[in-house]
Write an enzyme that holds these catalytic residues in place. Structure first.
Site, PDB file in Angstrom:
ATOM      1  N   SER A   1      -1.511  -1.547   1.765  1.00 40.83           N
ATOM      2  CA  SER A   1      -2.238  -0.821   0.731  1.00 40.83           C
ATOM      3  C   SER A   1      -2.657  -1.757  -0.373  1.00 40.83           C
ATOM      4  O   SER A   1      -2.097  -2.834  -0.556  1.00 40.83           O
ATOM      5  CB  SER A   1      -1.348   0.278   0.162  1.00 40.83           C
ATOM      6  OG  SER A   1      -0.310  -0.333  -0.593  1.00 40.83           O
ATOM      7  N   LYS A   2      -3.641  -1.302  -1.099  1.00 38.97           N
ATOM      8  CA  LYS A   2      -4.202  -2.072  -2.208  1.00 38.97           C
ATOM      9  C   LYS A   2      -3.148  -2.407  -3.251  1.00 38.97           C
ATOM     10  O   LYS A   2      -3.243  -3.415  -3.917  1.00 38.97           O
ATOM     11  CB  LYS A   2      -5.278  -1.218  -2.894  1.00 38.97           C
ATOM     12  CG  LYS A   2      -6.665  -1.455  -2.349  1.00 38.97           C
ATOM     13  CD  LYS A   2      -7.691  -0.841  -3.264  1.00 38.97           C
ATOM     14  CE  LYS A   2      -8.101   0.512  -2.729  1.00 38.97           C
ATOM     15  NZ  LYS A   2      -9.269   1.101  -3.315  1.00 38.97           N
ATOM     16  N   ARG A   3      -2.177  -1.499  -3.369  1.00 40.04           N
ATOM     17  CA  ARG A   3      -1.196  -1.672  -4.436  1.00 40.04           C
ATOM     18  C   ARG A   3      -0.396  -2.970  -4.304  1.00 40.04           C
ATOM     19  O   ARG A   3       0.054  -3.524  -5.277  1.00 40.04           O
ATOM     20  CB  ARG A   3      -0.245  -0.472  -4.493  1.00 40.04           C
ATOM     21  CG  ARG A   3      -0.648   0.516  -5.570  1.00 40.04           C
ATOM     22  CD  ARG A   3       0.057   1.830  -5.402  1.00 40.04           C
ATOM     23  NE  ARG A   3      -0.440   2.527  -4.229  1.00 40.04           N
ATOM     24  CZ  ARG A   3       0.331   3.025  -3.278  1.00 40.04           C
ATOM     25  NH1 ARG A   3       1.625   2.891  -3.349  1.00 40.04           N
ATOM     26  NH2 ARG A   3      -0.203   3.644  -2.250  1.00 40.04           N
TER      27      ARG A   3
END
Ligand code: GLU
Length: 483
Positions: free
Chosen positions: A257-259
């Site tokens: 994920s981008k996080r």
């Protein structure tokens, strides 16, 4: 059967690395089998429209070396290849299913659907499938009522009629047989109330019309496949073969994920060598053999097979990606490296330097950095004056008492007939023997004077690249301050 595959991204604005891996595997599979690669833009969700997303996608695929045989702007007999330009087709096929009794109209409002969900959730089954027998649709309403509702322009959708209690079985080339009972499958909406098709209908219609033989896509689409199989069967079409690729994971094994860092190919493109990046992505979930890790595109094409793709998720490890960059960095020509370094200097607004000099700098330190862009931080002293002397290093290797020993060595080095590694090394060794000191007792102070840093490439190689005049200036300068 001639192989035809497709990459079918939704234009969300950037290309996700997972998407690139899917595109790459499709491409490798197509080329390996002498087949064709289609690019289809799945933009049925107009609320997510992003300008220039399509151009950008194509740019990224091209950067990665993925060639498209059919697609928007690439020609082909099955176009248009952008779904928003094919809307009439989907309506036509939805109507075909309606006529055959394999789809139906549904008129439920958002509130009614919400009520249904609450009711089903509190029931023992606790699932959210559309409760077709108790809702307002063309299965429960009288024919004339349905006609009237439609004539009045009442908002409605078209849903597929999932057959009751049937086993849906398909063979996944990576996962083997997948079996699910149709009771588990929702009466998927095919045409939304705004008249637009859903992903499921458009995807199946297009894969059929575009004569796709193999659907190779991410694992997140696996739950959709039974729905697609039902549609193929409802239309009486032959199904393509399916292969669902393993998920990409963060280091902690959660879904990438981008996080936890960047996932956009656009960002990686700024930092990584293209071939290194493609090599790394190709091996996310597939490996043709044991320990070998370096493959160029032609080798990947030659070796690619779906059978060796793993079922388990693949960890997206940027440290490994850095390692790949290092490996590919070693293969660059001095000219290629110098041009990258020149770009980096410009970016940092550092003074320009002659190409020939930058080539030497790159060759000198390339085995000590993962990225050309790291050179200004790793060896700032090669690209400008020394701004500081590392404090600890200075304290450890310098005392005023060393001044006479170093001064004489400096004088000899300055007068070395050739300012090259070999003679300077020999000269220094001889000097140490003469003075009965160990080589390191002069090398560290020398490094301090020339670079200001405790780590770097070989001392005499470094001096050779910097040149007689510059070294002489630095040595004198140091003695002036600390001598
Ligand atoms: N449009 C879907 C996506 O964004 C395509 C999935 C598929 O390949 O069927 O990934």
């Amino acid at each position: 059967m001639s192989v035809k595959v497709r990459f079918a991204p939704s234009p969300t604005g950037y290309l996700h690395v997972g998407g690139l891996r899917t595109a790459l595997y499709n491409y490798l599979f197509a080329r390996h089998n002498g087949g064709k690669m289609v690019l289809r833009i799945e933009d049925t969700d107009r609320t997510r429209f992003v300008e220039h997303a399509q151009e950008n996608l194509i740019k990224m695929l091209q950067w990665a070396g993925i060639e498209i045989d059919e697609g928007p702007g690439f020609g082909g007999d099955c176009g248009p290849y952008v779904q928003s330009e094919r809307f009439d087709l989907y309506t036509k096929y939805a109507n075909e299913l309606l006529d055959a009794g394999k789809a139906y109209y549904a008129f439920d409002t958002a509130e009614e659907l919400e009520e249904m969900r609450t009711r089903l959730q509190s029931g023992t089954k606790g699932d959210y499938r559309y409760d077709r027998k108790n809702m307002r649709n063309s299965l429960t309403l009288a024919a004339d009522e349905v006609e009237k509702l439609i004539a009045d322009g009442t908002p409605h959708v078209i849903r597929m009629l999932v057959p009751e209690n049937e086993n849906i079985i398909f063979h996944d080339l990576i996962r083997g047989e997948v079996k699910i009972n149709s009771q588990e499958v929702d009466d998927q909406i095919l045409i939304k109330s705004d008249g637009f098709p859903t992903y499921h209908l458009a995807n199946v219609v297009d894969d059929h019309l575009m004569k796709i033989t193999h659907v190779i896509r991410g694992e997140e689409w696996l739950p959709s496949t039974p729905k697609h199989c039902i549609l193929y069967r409802a239309f009486g079409w032959e199904e393509p073969l399916f292969a669902h690729l393993p998920l990409l994971l963060n280091k902690d094994k959660t879904k990438l994920s981008k996080r936890q860092g960047s996932v956009a190919v656009e960002d990686f493109k700024l930092k990584y060598n293209r071939d290194a990046f493609v090599n790394f992505v190709a091996l996310l979930g597939w490996n043709p053999s044991g320990d070998r890790e370096i493959y160029d595109m032609n080798e990947l094409i030659e070796l690619f097979n779906l059978e060796k793709v793993n079922k388990a998720g693949a960890v997206f490890d940027t440290q490994k990606l850095d390692w790949y960059n290092f490996q590919y960095l070693q293969k660059l020509t001095p000219k290629e490296m110098a041009s990258e370094l020149a770009d980096e200097l410009k970016k940092r607004e550092m003074p320009e330097m002659p190409e020939e000099y930058l080539e030497k700098v790159c060759v000198l330190v390339k085995e000590r950095v993962n990225f050309i862009a790291d050179i200004p931080d790793y060896a700032p002293y090669m690209l400008g004056d020394i701004t500081e002397y590392e404090e600890k290093y200075l304290a450890k290797h310098w005392t005023k008492e060393k001044t006479p020993l170093m001064k004489e060595l400096i004088a000899r080095l300055e007068n070395s007939p050739e300012f090259n590694y070999e003679p300077m090394h020999e000269l220094t060794k001889a000097y140490c023997e003469e003075k009965e000191v160990k080589l390191k007792e002069v090398i560290h102070p020398l490094r301090l004077m020339i670079t200001g840093k405790s780590i770097g490439a070989g001392m005499f190689e470094t001096m050779e690249v910097l040149g007689r005049e510059e070294c002489s200036k630095r040595m004198k300068n140091f003695i002036e301050i600390y001598g």
